[in-house]
Design a protein around this motif. Structure first.
Motif, PDB file in Angstrom:
ATOM      1  N   ARG A 368       0.818  -1.208   0.000  1.00  0.00           N
ATOM      2  CA  ARG A 368       0.000   0.000   0.000  1.00  0.00           C
ATOM      3  C   ARG A 368       0.855   1.263   0.000  1.00  0.00           C
ATOM      4  N   ARG A 369       2.108   1.147   0.469  1.00  0.00           N
ATOM      5  CA  ARG A 369       2.991   2.315   0.552  1.00  0.00           C
ATOM      6  C   ARG A 369       3.921   2.438  -0.655  1.00  0.00           C
ATOM      7  N   MET A 370       3.790   1.550  -1.620  1.00  0.00           N
ATOM      8  CA  MET A 370       4.649   1.613  -2.794  1.00  0.00           C
ATOM      9  C   MET A 370       4.205   2.732  -3.728  1.00  0.00           C
ATOM     10  N   PRO A 371       5.160   3.429  -4.364  1.00  0.00           N
ATOM     11  CA  PRO A 371       4.776   4.407  -5.385  1.00  0.00           C
ATOM     12  C   PRO A 371       4.041   3.734  -6.538  1.00  0.00           C
ATOM     13  N   GLN A 372       3.024   4.428  -7.045  1.00  0.00           N
ATOM     14  CA  GLN A 372       2.209   3.916  -8.148  1.00  0.00           C
ATOM     15  C   GLN A 372       1.981   5.044  -9.152  1.00  0.00           C
ATOM     16  N   PRO A 373       1.717   4.716 -10.414  1.00  0.00           N
ATOM     17  CA  PRO A 373       1.305   5.779 -11.344  1.00  0.00           C
ATOM     18  C   PRO A 373       0.019   6.431 -10.844  1.00  0.00           C
ATOM     19  N   PRO A 374      -0.098   7.743 -10.892  1.00  0.00           N
ATOM     20  CA  PRO A 374      -1.325   8.403 -10.431  1.00  0.00           C
ATOM     21  C   PRO A 374      -2.585   7.907 -11.125  1.00  0.00           C
ATOM     22  N   VAL A 375      -2.434   7.340 -12.323  1.00  0.00           N
ATOM     23  CA  VAL A 375      -3.599   6.858 -13.050  1.00  0.00           C
ATOM     24  C   VAL A 375      -4.309   5.734 -12.301  1.00  0.00           C
ATOM     25  N   ARG A 376      -3.634   5.116 -11.349  1.00  0.00           N
ATOM     26  CA  ARG A 376      -4.317   4.094 -10.551  1.00  0.00           C
ATOM     27  C   ARG A 376      -5.506   4.711  -9.813  1.00  0.00           C
ATOM     28  N   ASP A 377      -5.301   5.878  -9.200  1.00  0.00           N
ATOM     29  CA  ASP A 377      -6.420   6.553  -8.526  1.00  0.00           C
ATOM     30  C   ASP A 377      -7.483   6.982  -9.536  1.00  0.00           C
ATOM     31  N   VAL A 378      -7.043   7.471 -10.678  1.00  0.00           N
ATOM     32  CA  VAL A 378      -7.989   7.903 -11.709  1.00  0.00           C
ATOM     33  C   VAL A 378      -8.866   6.729 -12.135  1.00  0.00           C
ATOM     34  N   ALA A 414      -5.905  20.912 -13.586  1.00  0.00           N
ATOM     35  CA  ALA A 414      -5.125  21.168 -12.374  1.00  0.00           C
ATOM     36  C   ALA A 414      -3.781  20.450 -12.373  1.00  0.00           C
ATOM     37  N   GLY A 415      -3.659  19.351 -13.119  1.00  0.00           N
ATOM     38  CA  GLY A 415      -2.427  18.569 -13.069  1.00  0.00           C
ATOM     39  C   GLY A 415      -1.585  18.639 -14.308  1.00  0.00           C
ATOM     40  N   GLY A 416      -2.139  19.162 -15.398  1.00  0.00           N
ATOM     41  CA  GLY A 416      -1.351  19.340 -16.603  1.00  0.00           C
ATOM     42  C   GLY A 416      -1.246  18.116 -17.487  1.00  0.00           C
ATOM     43  N   ALA A 417      -1.805  16.971 -17.079  1.00  0.00           N
ATOM     44  CA  ALA A 417      -1.725  15.757 -17.889  1.00  0.00           C
ATOM     45  C   ALA A 417      -3.089  15.084 -17.892  1.00  0.00           C
ATOM     46  N   ASP A 418      -3.723  15.070 -19.044  1.00  0.00           N
ATOM     47  CA  ASP A 418      -5.013  14.407 -19.173  1.00  0.00           C
ATOM     48  C   ASP A 418      -4.792  12.897 -19.190  1.00  0.00           C
ATOM     49  N   PRO A 419      -5.405  12.137 -18.271  1.00  0.00           N
ATOM     50  CA  PRO A 419      -5.181  10.685 -18.242  1.00  0.00           C
ATOM     51  C   PRO A 419      -5.526  10.003 -19.561  1.00  0.00           C
ATOM     52  N   ARG A 420      -6.410  10.609 -20.343  1.00  0.00           N
ATOM     53  CA  ARG A 420      -6.815   9.990 -21.606  1.00  0.00           C
ATOM     54  C   ARG A 420      -5.745  10.061 -22.678  1.00  0.00           C
ATOM     55  N   THR A 421      -4.713  10.880 -22.452  1.00  0.00           N
ATOM     56  CA  THR A 421      -3.629  10.949 -23.434  1.00  0.00           C
ATOM     57  C   THR A 421      -2.676   9.774 -23.324  1.00  0.00           C
ATOM     58  N   ASP A 422      -2.852   8.932 -22.321  1.00  0.00           N
ATOM     59  CA  ASP A 422      -2.069   7.697 -22.174  1.00  0.00           C
ATOM     60  C   ASP A 422      -3.053   6.533 -22.100  1.00  0.00           C
ATOM     61  N   PRO A 423      -3.744   6.242 -23.207  1.00  0.00           N
ATOM     62  CA  PRO A 423      -4.843   5.273 -23.151  1.00  0.00           C
ATOM     63  C   PRO A 423      -4.406   3.866 -22.794  1.00  0.00           C
ATOM     64  N   VAL A 424      -3.197   3.472 -23.157  1.00  0.00           N
ATOM     65  CA  VAL A 424      -2.735   2.110 -22.844  1.00  0.00           C
ATOM     66  C   VAL A 424      -2.587   1.935 -21.334  1.00  0.00           C
ATOM     67  N   LEU A 425      -1.967   2.915 -20.685  1.00  0.00           N
ATOM     68  CA  LEU A 425      -1.791   2.840 -19.235  1.00  0.00           C
ATOM     69  C   LEU A 425      -3.143   2.888 -18.530  1.00  0.00           C
ATOM     70  N   LEU A 426      -4.009   3.798 -18.962  1.00  0.00           N
ATOM     71  CA  LEU A 426      -5.320   3.943 -18.326  1.00  0.00           C
ATOM     72  C   LEU A 426      -6.143   2.673 -18.495  1.00  0.00           C
ATOM     73  N   ARG A 427      -6.132   2.093 -19.688  1.00  0.00           N
ATOM     74  CA  ARG A 427      -6.918   0.883 -19.912  1.00  0.00           C
ATOM     75  C   ARG A 427      -6.404  -0.274 -19.058  1.00  0.00           C
ATOM     76  N   ALA A 428      -5.088  -0.385 -18.919  1.00  0.00           N
ATOM     77  CA  ALA A 428      -4.535  -1.478 -18.109  1.00  0.00           C
ATOM     78  C   ALA A 428      -4.988  -1.361 -16.658  1.00  0.00           C
ATOM     79  N   TYR A 429      -4.933  -0.152 -16.104  1.00  0.00           N
ATOM     80  CA  TYR A 429      -5.298  -0.002 -14.695  1.00  0.00           C
ATOM     81  C   TYR A 429      -6.806  -0.092 -14.489  1.00  0.00           C
ATOM     82  N   GLU A 430      -7.584   0.388 -15.445  1.00  0.00           N
ATOM     83  CA  GLU A 430      -9.030   0.249 -15.299  1.00  0.00           C
ATOM     84  C   GLU A 430      -9.445  -1.219 -15.436  1.00  0.00           C
ATOM     85  N   THR A 431      -8.780  -1.945 -16.324  1.00  0.00           N
ATOM     86  CA  THR A 431      -9.068  -3.369 -16.477  1.00  0.00           C
ATOM     87  C   THR A 431      -8.714  -4.127 -15.196  1.00  0.00           C
ATOM     88  N   ASP A 432      -7.566  -3.818 -14.624  1.00  0.00           N
ATOM     89  CA  ASP A 432      -7.152  -4.477 -13.387  1.00  0.00           C
ATOM     90  C   ASP A 432      -8.157  -4.212 -12.274  1.00  0.00           C
TER      91      ASP A 432
END
Length: 482
Positions: A368-378, A414-432
């Protein structure tokens, strides 16, 4: 402060746990926060016991840390898992007044408490007052340590009330000024539910209530975080209730979702400033993908409904691994870890707050304390919009899609990076996340299984055509293929 709290220790009667054990075997598994449901309790062992009121009076009060031993499966002779440790606040009286009837644990028939009635003392205002007074004064009682932020005043005399809605922990509100979250299942180590809000407070992030005081124990040289006192956001409603309320009225929720996306990005930005970040390259991403694939294989084995979709779902993880193999990297940092609408509060003024940074309690603390890509929360929040849409009495076509888009737009603002611009990463974490939900609902709430399965079908349909080449991670012969 009362004499009971200022004394360094009070003796607990010998045989206390043996006196309570027959009652705890029945009562503990019925609690919402008990993690070992479905498996019998084979015994208890005491980790620590502290008397907070002198035994032998009109009422007694004990703080207990107790391990509940359970077999891996209900089968006879099965090996036991590491025993979970639970925090209990046990009150004892000759008889309970009617107002404390919901707190009843039982009537003790043997041992030092024979003839007494024991109950969950968090339902009783007096024990809750003792906890606040200990936090206010920085008391030390036996192994218990009550500490506080010296910059915030804690007034005495605040009236406590227990929040009785179902929670994975227990919460007491004091006079609409503070809320004390008592962790029920505790583990040794640095708990992110205290660590991350304190780090955010140092950064001046006003999206998370700053800890005012906290309760911990030092046992065998290891720290245990037991509870955190934070400001109570008076009049606030959680995002889940707000979303369902809006759905019931046919109201648009996109503006609220956009503001929540901004709040999430602000918290992520502050966490990246406050705590170290790391770069995930090929090796690190490969490890992440292997874990996702293992969870997919296990889920397909446990839930047959998932099996037809497994090959298409697998492509989401293979695609991420392929990007990493080609040299793509991602930044990982500390994140919330279990973000959904129920972990967000909106004040009457419209400000969003993020709460409950404990992460997924079922996972080891180190994970739970390991660094993760922010897209996990998204991804967790995007899944939450789906859940809300499917929970409405009347379907609202397009509601979840509009909220998901608005949330990502706000996050980008607010963060400068739209999660949808990295669809492969977003799809992997949403699938998981959706795979995790399928297993959870199949085990605990079968009626809800259609909700994550709808996402599974959508995510599988989004899969690109399978390439003729060998996948990056072929199925292991030791893992059952779906």
């Amino acid at each position: 402060m009362s004499e009971a709290v200022t004394r360094s220790s009070l003796s607990t009667p010998p045989g206390l746990l043996a006196s309570l054990e027959p009652l705890l075997r029945d009562w503990l598994p019925r609690q919402r926060w008990f993690a070992g449901k479905g498996r019998p309790v084979t015994g208890f062992s005491m980790v620590a016991a502290t008397a907070l009121l002198p035994p032998g009076g009109t009422r007694g009060l004990y703080h207990l840390l107790v391990r509940a031993h359970q077999p891996l499966t209900p089968a006879r002779g099965a090996p036991e898992q590491p025993a979970d440790c639970y925090q209990l606040l046990i009150g004892e009286r000759e008889a309970l007044p009617p107002r404390l009837a919901p707190a009843l644990i039982g009537h003790v028939t043997g041992g030092p408490l024979a003839g007494r009635t024991v109950y969950d003392a968090l339902y009783d205002p007096r024990p809750c007052e003792l906890l606040l007074e200990a936090l206010r004064t920085g008391a030390r009682i036996g192994a218990l340590r009550f500490e506080r932020d010296s910059g915030t005043e804690i007034r005495s005399g605040l009236v406590p009330r227990l929040i009785t809605s179902e929670q994975s922990n227990s919460s007491v509100v004091y006079g609409d000024t503070f809320i004390l979250k008592l962790l029920r299942r505790v583990v040794p180590g640095v708990n992110p539910d205290l660590e991350l809000p304190r780090a955010l407070a140092r950064e001046g992030c006003d999206r998370v209530p700053a800890p005012t005081a906290w309760m911990r124990a030092e046992l065998s040289g290891e720290p245990y975080v037991l509870g955190v006192l934070q400001p109570f956001v008076q009049g606030a409603a959680d995002g889940w209730d707000l979303a369902l309320r809006g759905l019931a009225k046919g109201e648009d929720f996109a503006a609220a979702a956009r503001a929540l996306g901004r709040a999430t990005a602000e918290v992520h930005t502050a966490l990246a400033r406050a705590l170290p970040t790391v770069t995930l390259g090929h090796t690190q991403v490969r490890q992440q993908v292997e874990g996702m694939l293992e969870r997919l294989d296990a889920a397909a084995q446990a839930v047959p409904t998932l099996r037809p979709y497994a090959p298409a779902l697998r492509s989401a993880f293979d695609a991420l691994a392929e990007l990493a193999a080609e040299g793509s990297t991602w930044t990982a940092q500390r994140v919330h870890g279990d973000l959904h609408l129920g972990q967000c509060l909106r004040s009457p003024s419209g400000q969003w707050w993020l709460i409950d940074f404990e992460g997924e309690p079922s996972k080891p603390l180190a994970e739970r304390r390991m660094p993760q890509p922010p897209v996990r929360d998204v991804a967790g929040m995007l899944r939450s919009f789906d859940y809300a849409a499917h929970s409405a009495e009347h379907p609202a076509p397009g509601w979840a899609e509009a909220c998901r888009a608005a949330y990502c737009t706000g996050y980008a603002e607010a963060g400068g990076a739209d999660p949808r611009t990295d669809p492969v990463l977003l799809r992997a974490y949403e699938t998981d996340k959706a795979i995790y939900e399928v297993v959870y609902e199949a085990r605990h709430r079968p009626d809800w299984l259609p909700v994550p399965m709808a996402a599974i079908r959508r995510l599988a349909a989004d899969a690109p055509p399978a390439p003729p080449s060998t996948p990056v991670f072929p199925p292991s012969p030791r893992r059952p293929r779906p």
